[in-house]
Write a protein that holds these residues in place. Structure first.
Motif, short mmCIF file in Angstrom:
data_model
loop_
_atom_site.label_atom_id
_atom_site.label_comp_id
_atom_site.label_asym_id
_atom_site.label_seq_id
_atom_site.Cartn_x
_atom_site.Cartn_y
_atom_site.Cartn_z
N GLU A 161 86.95 -23.66 54.03
CA GLU A 161 86.69 -23.11 55.36
C GLU A 161 88.03 -22.80 56.00
OE1 GLU A 161 84.49 -26.32 57.10
OE2 GLU A 161 82.63 -25.75 56.09
N ILE A 162 88.25 -21.52 56.28
CA ILE A 162 89.54 -21.09 56.81
C ILE A 162 89.35 -19.90 57.74
CG2 ILE A 162 89.93 -19.77 54.67
CD1 ILE A 162 92.96 -20.19 55.09
N ASN A 163 89.90 -20.00 58.93
CA ASN A 163 89.89 -18.91 59.90
C ASN A 163 88.49 -18.33 60.13
OD1 ASN A 163 91.24 -17.33 61.76
ND2 ASN A 163 91.72 -15.73 60.29
N GLY A 164 87.48 -19.22 60.24
CA GLY A 164 86.11 -18.79 60.49
C GLY A 164 85.38 -18.24 59.27
N GLN A 165 86.02 -18.26 58.13
CA GLN A 165 85.41 -17.76 56.88
C GLN A 165 85.13 -18.93 55.95
OE1 GLN A 165 84.99 -14.40 56.01
NE2 GLN A 165 85.90 -13.55 57.86
N THR A 166 84.16 -18.75 55.06
CA THR A 166 83.83 -19.77 54.06
C THR A 166 83.87 -19.14 52.68
OG1 THR A 166 82.44 -20.97 55.63
CG2 THR A 166 82.07 -21.41 53.30
N GLN A 198 100.51 -21.38 49.91
CA GLN A 198 100.52 -19.94 49.65
C GLN A 198 99.63 -19.16 50.61
OE1 GLN A 198 100.57 -18.97 45.24
NE2 GLN A 198 100.47 -21.23 45.16
N LEU A 199 98.70 -19.84 51.28
CA LEU A 199 97.84 -19.20 52.28
C LEU A 199 98.34 -19.46 53.71
CD1 LEU A 199 94.23 -19.75 50.89
CD2 LEU A 199 95.69 -17.75 50.67
N GLY A 200 99.51 -20.05 53.83
CA GLY A 200 100.07 -20.30 55.14
C GLY A 200 99.46 -21.50 55.86
N ILE A 201 98.70 -22.30 55.15
CA ILE A 201 98.07 -23.47 55.75
C ILE A 201 99.12 -24.55 55.96
CG2 ILE A 201 96.33 -25.29 55.38
CD1 ILE A 201 94.83 -23.18 53.59
N GLU A 202 99.11 -25.12 57.15
CA GLU A 202 100.04 -26.20 57.49
C GLU A 202 99.35 -27.56 57.48
OE1 GLU A 202 101.66 -25.04 61.27
OE2 GLU A 202 102.40 -23.14 60.46
N ALA A 237 90.06 -16.52 49.19
CA ALA A 237 90.67 -16.37 50.52
C ALA A 237 91.91 -15.48 50.45
CB ALA A 237 91.02 -17.75 51.08
N LEU A 238 92.72 -15.67 49.40
CA LEU A 238 93.90 -14.83 49.22
C LEU A 238 93.51 -13.37 49.08
CD1 LEU A 238 97.04 -14.71 48.62
CD2 LEU A 238 96.37 -14.76 46.21
N GLU A 239 92.51 -13.09 48.25
CA GLU A 239 92.07 -11.71 48.03
C GLU A 239 91.49 -11.08 49.30
OE1 GLU A 239 89.44 -11.85 44.63
OE2 GLU A 239 91.12 -12.33 43.27
N ALA A 240 90.91 -11.91 50.18
CA ALA A 240 90.36 -11.42 51.44
C ALA A 240 91.45 -11.27 52.51
CB ALA A 240 89.27 -12.37 51.93
N GLY A 241 92.67 -11.71 52.18
CA GLY A 241 93.77 -11.60 53.13
C GLY A 241 93.69 -12.61 54.27
N ILE A 242 92.99 -13.70 54.03
CA ILE A 242 92.80 -14.72 55.07
C ILE A 242 93.93 -15.75 55.01
CG2 ILE A 242 91.25 -16.48 55.99
CD1 ILE A 242 90.06 -13.66 56.10
N LYS A 243 94.56 -15.97 56.13
CA LYS A 243 95.59 -17.00 56.26
C LYS A 243 95.35 -17.71 57.58
CE LYS A 243 99.07 -15.01 53.34
NZ LYS A 243 100.40 -15.27 52.91
N ALA A 244 95.72 -18.97 57.63
CA ALA A 244 95.55 -19.74 58.86
C ALA A 244 96.39 -21.00 58.77
CB ALA A 244 94.08 -20.10 59.06
N ALA A 245 96.69 -21.58 59.92
CA ALA A 245 97.48 -22.81 59.96
C ALA A 245 96.66 -24.04 59.58
CB ALA A 245 98.08 -23.00 61.34
N LYS A 246 95.34 -23.99 59.82
CA LYS A 246 94.48 -25.13 59.51
C LYS A 246 93.30 -24.66 58.67
CE LYS A 246 95.52 -27.98 63.50
NZ LYS A 246 94.97 -28.82 64.57
N ALA A 247 92.86 -25.55 57.77
CA ALA A 247 91.70 -25.24 56.94
C ALA A 247 91.05 -26.54 56.49
CB ALA A 247 92.12 -24.41 55.72
#
Length: 127
Positions: free
Chosen positions: A26-31, A100-104, A66-76
Motif C-alpha cells: 500500500e503506497i500513495n493511495g494505491q494497492t 528504490q521507490l523513495g520510501i523512507e 509500484a515502480l512500473e506505475a511510477g508510484i513513489k512515496a515517503a511512507k508505505a
C-alpha cells in the motif's frame, strides 16, 4: 489477502497444500498485490536491483508493480502472508526495494506481527 488468494485459485495461507506467498504493498493511495513467481499467472520481469533469491518473491512482484506505475512515496505499508525470509528481511531486499521507490518509512506486517523500519541506503557487497 484471503480474497486475492481465492481469486487466484490458491489454497488458504499456511494450509497443508499452500506453497505460495502473497504480498500487498500500500503506497500513495494505491494497492499492489504480488505473488511469488512459481505461482504467479502474471509473471513480470523484475528490474529492481535486488538479490537473486528475492527476485522471485511476492514482495519483489508488488514493489515492481509500484515502480512500473511510477508510484513513489515517503511512507508505505507491506503486508505479507508469510514471515519474511532471510534474503528479504535480514539481508535487506525489502529495504533495498523500498529505497528504490523513495520510501523512507515502511510498515511491515507479517503473521509474526508488525514493525516499522526506517529505510536506509542499501548495502552492497564488495567484490
Amino acid at each position: 489477502m484471503a480474497e486475492y488468494r481465492q481469486h487466484l485459485g490458491l489454497p488458504p495461507a499456511d494450509s497443508e497444500n499452500d506453497g505460495s506467498t502473497i504480498a500487498k504493498l500500500e503506497i500513495n493511495g494505491q494497492t499492489f498485490f504480488g505473488i511469488n513467481s512459481s505461482s504467479n499467472p502474471y509473471r513480470r520481469q523484475i528490474t529492481l536491483k535486488v538479490n537473486i533469491i528475492s527476485k522471485t518473491h511476492a514482495e519483489a512482484d508488488a514493489f515492481q508493480q509500484a515502480l512500473e506505475a511510477g508510484i513513489k512515496a515517503a511512507k508505505a505499508r507491506l503486508i505479507v502472508d508469510r514471515d519474511l525470509c532471510r534474503a528479504c528481511g535480514l539481508q535487506g531486499a525489502v529495504n533495498s526495494m523500498a529505497y528504490q521507490l523513495g520510501i523512507e518509512e515502511l510498515e511491515i506486517i507479517t503473521p509474526s506481527g508488525s514493525q516499522t523500519i526506517k529505510v536506509t541506503v542499501p548495502k552492497t557487497r564488495s567484490k
